[in-house]
Scaffold this active site. Structure first.
Site, PDB file in Angstrom:
ATOM      1  N   CYS A 128    -110.161   6.386 -26.198  1.00  0.00           N
ATOM      2  CA  CYS A 128    -109.758   4.977 -26.210  1.00  0.00           C
ATOM      3  C   CYS A 128    -110.960   4.069 -25.940  1.00  0.00           C
ATOM      4  O   CYS A 128    -111.845   3.968 -26.768  1.00  0.00           O
ATOM      5  CB  CYS A 128    -108.609   4.733 -25.244  1.00  0.00           C
ATOM      6  SG  CYS A 128    -107.748   3.158 -25.552  1.00  0.00           S
ATOM      7  N   HIS A 170    -104.529   8.489 -26.242  1.00  0.00           N
ATOM      8  CA  HIS A 170    -104.406   9.107 -24.929  1.00  0.00           C
ATOM      9  C   HIS A 170    -103.507  10.338 -25.054  1.00  0.00           C
ATOM     10  O   HIS A 170    -102.616  10.395 -25.899  1.00  0.00           O
ATOM     11  CB  HIS A 170    -103.781   8.135 -23.926  1.00  0.00           C
ATOM     12  CG  HIS A 170    -104.626   6.946 -23.626  1.00  0.00           C
ATOM     13  ND1 HIS A 170    -105.800   7.025 -22.913  1.00  0.00           N
ATOM     14  CD2 HIS A 170    -104.477   5.635 -23.952  1.00  0.00           C
ATOM     15  CE1 HIS A 170    -106.327   5.822 -22.793  1.00  0.00           C
ATOM     16  NE2 HIS A 170    -105.548   4.956 -23.428  1.00  0.00           N
TER      17      HIS A 170
END
Length: 520
Positions: A356, A445
């Site tokens: 991310c 994630h």
């Protein structure tokens, strides 16, 4: 059984989240339909519900303990700290504003109504709702606008148990002081105490337990022993302070459908199986560090946090995790010399993984007029990626297959929109990312929680490092369930579960004494 219970704590990290999860697990195993609830959470680790709402990671873990799907009503207010002492205010799973401490106050009245509506909704659909407080219920400077502790308990007529962490010391003073700082109406809801993280023979505590019961007129409902290896979904910096030193997990969690890993090509070291060392850069605004939980239960993998270049030197893999403030943490990396250390690793073909915000930092450029207002800044230039921040946050669970045909699941929580540019040596990574040499990145994630993908990636890392390491057939989902069961066992074995049932059915007993400040 029909009712609720608030688990408060003498301080942050006293054990509220874990105890709430344990009570949820115990009740669920008893056949009670139970839900968790936290009115207001402040955390950088968050989760995404099935319908794309963002809630605190701890409440998602507690929902898993209860055996129910997490939903926005379980954590209606989430504050995600960022830079410049501002936090992103997330209400019912959606970001609504960036606020500082003073700017948050005008929202409180409207949020209080939302909180109570959510709690009423859950109590109407579940047999029991186990509420987790926030920080301490005795924050007297905040009591007038409190919506998470005694303000919630009084509005919803919830019995309260207060947990104190004896491992930090001073637990009896903390318990007594918490009660003495509450007014009479709040004290009337406090039903008892729980001592958490005790090491040793609980009989040694008996004199103190009897005295705190005499001083407060309230029973100790249990002494929970200190237990290693519970790692479940750390929530904030206090949890990270207790992050263990780098020690490999000793026991495999067998995955029933595991197949031999064809990617495992360990170097020969006379049959000796070596430890694979992983360094996770502890960014100042690190978020969703739970991405590494799957590595922490992988046998033979040692995970540690790092803040200095020398701490990366012997790592076989360096992970650059998510961040709440990408540009600010990029600047921090440069000031600390970590940016140069990552570039050196890339040049030496030593593995680096960005997740991310970490993926965005590894890219060529970041255009940010949303999060930091910095405009366009250069990234580390290790991946051919351009990130442009958008005011609309991307939220959702994802499912796909990677280039090798392995199924992947994960979730996204980000403002950055990524464009992958042409590069002669680039290759797909995971479901959405890119890889150049030993450097890889993904916006998802939870990607390392996919067992087959994780095994293959660790095998690649071991090969690059020349390590004699073969990934175990670890099933992360089963490992998580076993740890949730361990929490339920702690509650069943060490708490007065009969008293908990009575509190849920009948509320706080009437006639509990008022303890004025200075009483003894």
């Amino acid at each position: 059984m029909s009712g609720g219970l608030l688990v408060a704590g003498t301080a942050s990290d006293a054990g509220k989240s874990v105890l709430t999860a344990g009570i949820c697990r115990w009740l669920a195993r008893e056949g009670v339909r139970v839900a968790p609830f936290k009115a207001q959470n402040m955390a950088l680790n968050s989760a995404v519900t099935a319908d794309g709402a963002e809630i605190g990671r701890a409440q998602a873990m507690q929902a898993a303990a209860a055996g129910v799907e997490p939903e926005a009503a379980m954590n209606p207010v989430l504050l995600k700290p960022g830079g410049q002492r501002h936090s992103q205010l997330v209400v019912l799973g959606r970001p609504v504003a960036e606020v500082d401490a003073l700017g948050y106050r005008p929202y409180k009245e409207r949020l209080a109504a939302i909180v109570l509506e959510c709690l009423d909704d859950l109590r109407g659909r579940f047999d029991a709702v186990i509420c987790e407080g926030a920080g301490s219920p005795a924050e007297i400077n905040l009591r007038s606008t409190d919506i998470a502790n005694m303000g919630l308990a009084r509005a919803a007529n919830l019995p309260v148990i207060v947990v104190g962490d004896i491992d930090k010391g001073g637990v009896f003073a903390a318990l007594f002081g918490t009660l003495a700082l509450l007014d009479a109406a709040d004290q009337a809801l406090v039903a008892g105490w729980v001592i958490n993280r005790f090491r040793g023979d609980a009989r040694l505590l008996e004199p103190g337990l009897r005295q705190i019961e005499r001083l407060t007129g309230r029973p100790v409902h249990g002494v929970v022993p200190w237990k290693a290896g519970l790692w479940l979904d750390v929530e904030d910096s206090l949890d990270l302070a207790a992050f263990p030193d780098a020690e490999p997990c000793p026991d495999a969690e067998p995955c029933p459908d595991a197949e031999p890993c064809p990617e495992a090509r360990p170097a020969s070291h006379g049959g000796r199986r070596e430890v694979l060392r992983v360094a996770v850069i502890r960014l100042p605004r690190l978020s969703n560090v739970t991405d590494i939980d799957a590595l922490r239960v992988e046998p033979g993998v040692a995970v540690r946090l790092a803040t200095r270049p020398d701490e990366l030197a012997d790592a076989d893999l360096v992970i650059l995790p998510g961040t709440r403030s990408t540009v600010e943490d990029l600047r921090w990396l440069r000031r600390r010399g970590l940016a140069a250390a990552l570039a050196e690793r890339a040049a030496a073909a030593r593995p680096v993984l960005g997740i991310c915000g970490g993926y965005q930092i590894l890219g060529r450029r970041i255009r940010d007029d949303v999060e930091s207002g910095a405009g366009e800044v250069d990234g580390l230039g290790l991946l051919p990626v351009i990130t442009t921040f958008d005011p609309v946050k991307l939220l959702g669970r994802r499912a796909a297959t990677d280039a090798a045909g392995r199924p992947l699941t994960g979730y996204e929580i980000r403002h950055g929109r990524l464009t992958v540019e042409e590069h002669p040596d680039s290759a797909p990574f995971a479901a959405d990312g890119v890889r150049v040499g030993a450097v890889a990145g993904t916006s998802w994630h939870g990607v390392l929680e996919n067992d087959a993908f994780r095994r293959a990636y660790l095998a690649d890392v071991a090969t690059a490092a020349g390590r004699s390491f073969v990934p175990a057939f670890t099933c992360f989902a089963d490992a998580r369930q076993r740890r949730l069961d361990a929490l339920g066992d702690l509650v069943a074995d060490h708490l007065d579960t009969g008293a908990l049932r009575r509190l849920l059915a009948e509320g706080t007993p009437a006639g509990l004494p008022f303890v004025p400040p200075g009483a003894s």
